[in-house]
Design an enzyme around this catalytic site. Sequence first.
Site, short mmCIF file in Angstrom:
data_model
loop_
_atom_site.label_atom_id
_atom_site.label_comp_id
_atom_site.label_asym_id
_atom_site.label_seq_id
_atom_site.Cartn_x
_atom_site.Cartn_y
_atom_site.Cartn_z
N SER A 161 0.83 -1.21 0.00
CA SER A 161 0.00 0.00 0.00
C SER A 161 0.87 1.26 0.00
O SER A 161 1.61 1.49 -0.96
CB SER A 161 -0.97 -0.03 1.18
OG SER A 161 -1.95 0.96 1.06
N ASP B 129 -0.43 -3.99 -4.05
CA ASP B 129 -1.57 -3.07 -4.14
C ASP B 129 -1.21 -1.67 -3.66
O ASP B 129 -1.71 -1.18 -2.64
CB ASP B 129 -2.78 -3.60 -3.35
CG ASP B 129 -4.09 -3.12 -3.98
OD1 ASP B 129 -4.16 -3.05 -5.22
OD2 ASP B 129 -5.04 -2.81 -3.25
N HIS C 139 -7.94 -5.34 -0.67
CA HIS C 139 -6.66 -4.64 -0.60
C HIS C 139 -5.56 -5.57 -0.08
O HIS C 139 -4.44 -5.59 -0.61
CB HIS C 139 -6.83 -3.44 0.32
CG HIS C 139 -5.74 -2.42 0.25
ND1 HIS C 139 -5.16 -2.02 -0.94
CD2 HIS C 139 -5.10 -1.70 1.22
CE1 HIS C 139 -4.23 -1.09 -0.69
NE2 HIS C 139 -4.17 -0.90 0.61
#
Length: 426
Positions: free
Chosen positions: A158, A182, A252
């Site tokens: 992330s 991601d 996610h």
Amino acid sequence: LVKLWLLIFQCMFWHLIPKVKKCPEFTDLNIGNALSGTELQVQLLLYTRGNPYCSERLIEHNVTASEYLNTSKKIVFVIHGFRPTGSPPVWLGDIKELLLSSEDINLIIVDWNRGATTVNYVTAVENCRKVAEILKNYVDQMLVDGTSLDSVYMIGVSLGAHIAGFVGHKYNGRLGRITGLDPAGPLFTREPPEGRLDRTDAQFVDVIHSDTDALGFKKPLGTIDFYPNGGMDQPGCPQTLFGGINYFKCDHQRSVFLFLSSLKRRCDIIAYPCDSYLDYKRGKCVDCEAFQPMSCPVLGYYADRWKKLLISKSSPMKAYFDTSDQDPFCMYNYLLDITTWNKGIRRGFIKVKITDYAGNIVESVMNSEASTFQQYKRVKMLTGFYRDLDNISKISLTFTTKTLVGPKHKLRILQMRLKSLNNPER
């Protein structure tokens, strides 16, 4: 009286009692810390095969004082992202154990939980560049001690993916590899290459996009970009708010669990280079002859086996694949080739059932998009199974329009062929 004598004894012989070494651990915070906000603090926790269970905290301005750091070996940094609840990432223990078992490396867990734990996402984003600057300071010292930038590998989750990109940008893309799991989308989608992770930030950049319609980044960012199940909704994840907190984080986090699966080596997740997920589902991108003798790329830790081939291409590559809903996430794909002879056009869905000689039966996962069948026209479509069968004795197809009203049409098949993509020699 007895307690008094015990106290005196402890005081007299305290220096002889062996001291238990306390292992530095990842910062554990809570929602209260997130609400009040945290000041940025970064600690680097080193694990090696010499200290796989008890980390060594690296000293920021004296990295060479480390007892376990071996600068002649690969150095892998793992960088987490936004932590709105303050708890350590659930995947932290698994990624440490699996990376060390896969290769003899220096594994460095980058703990910036103080700075990432906040309900104000903007603050966490602003801290990313500060973390990157601190990491560069550590890497600079390692370079002086003999580390090669070629051997530096950063895995960012992330926001951590963009932090890795910022570090790579500071070294003009000479880092060996960056894996983005991601990469965060909010506040980064409109940023230029220098303001986010980019394919120029390392010699090889592989990215897994698993939540492009919410928390993740949609556009390609790497040398190769993987889009599991199209990159949006992941099987097994809640589809409504009734799923609770998992509704927001499941898609996610799936990128991380897919990466972990690649380290377990129970099966290789094969990806198919393609312009779009729709073309992939229509069976237009399942020919991997262009990648021979290595065939199509595989997802995860071993994706860099295709490094030379992918870097030689002038444009970034997108690769699509489908997964099952649980670890190890592998799907066994077949290309279904059908010729129909109905005079009228039929539109609907095909489900495939295969049976082996032992009587085992598996059913395909139905495609979400209907196919159109015309007289004497061949239609190719991708169909996948959660389980693989070898010696197939029988194939059966079911055709449905999924409509509750209207006539029920049959699909007349003139010819059909089922080809295994995972085992094309069958």
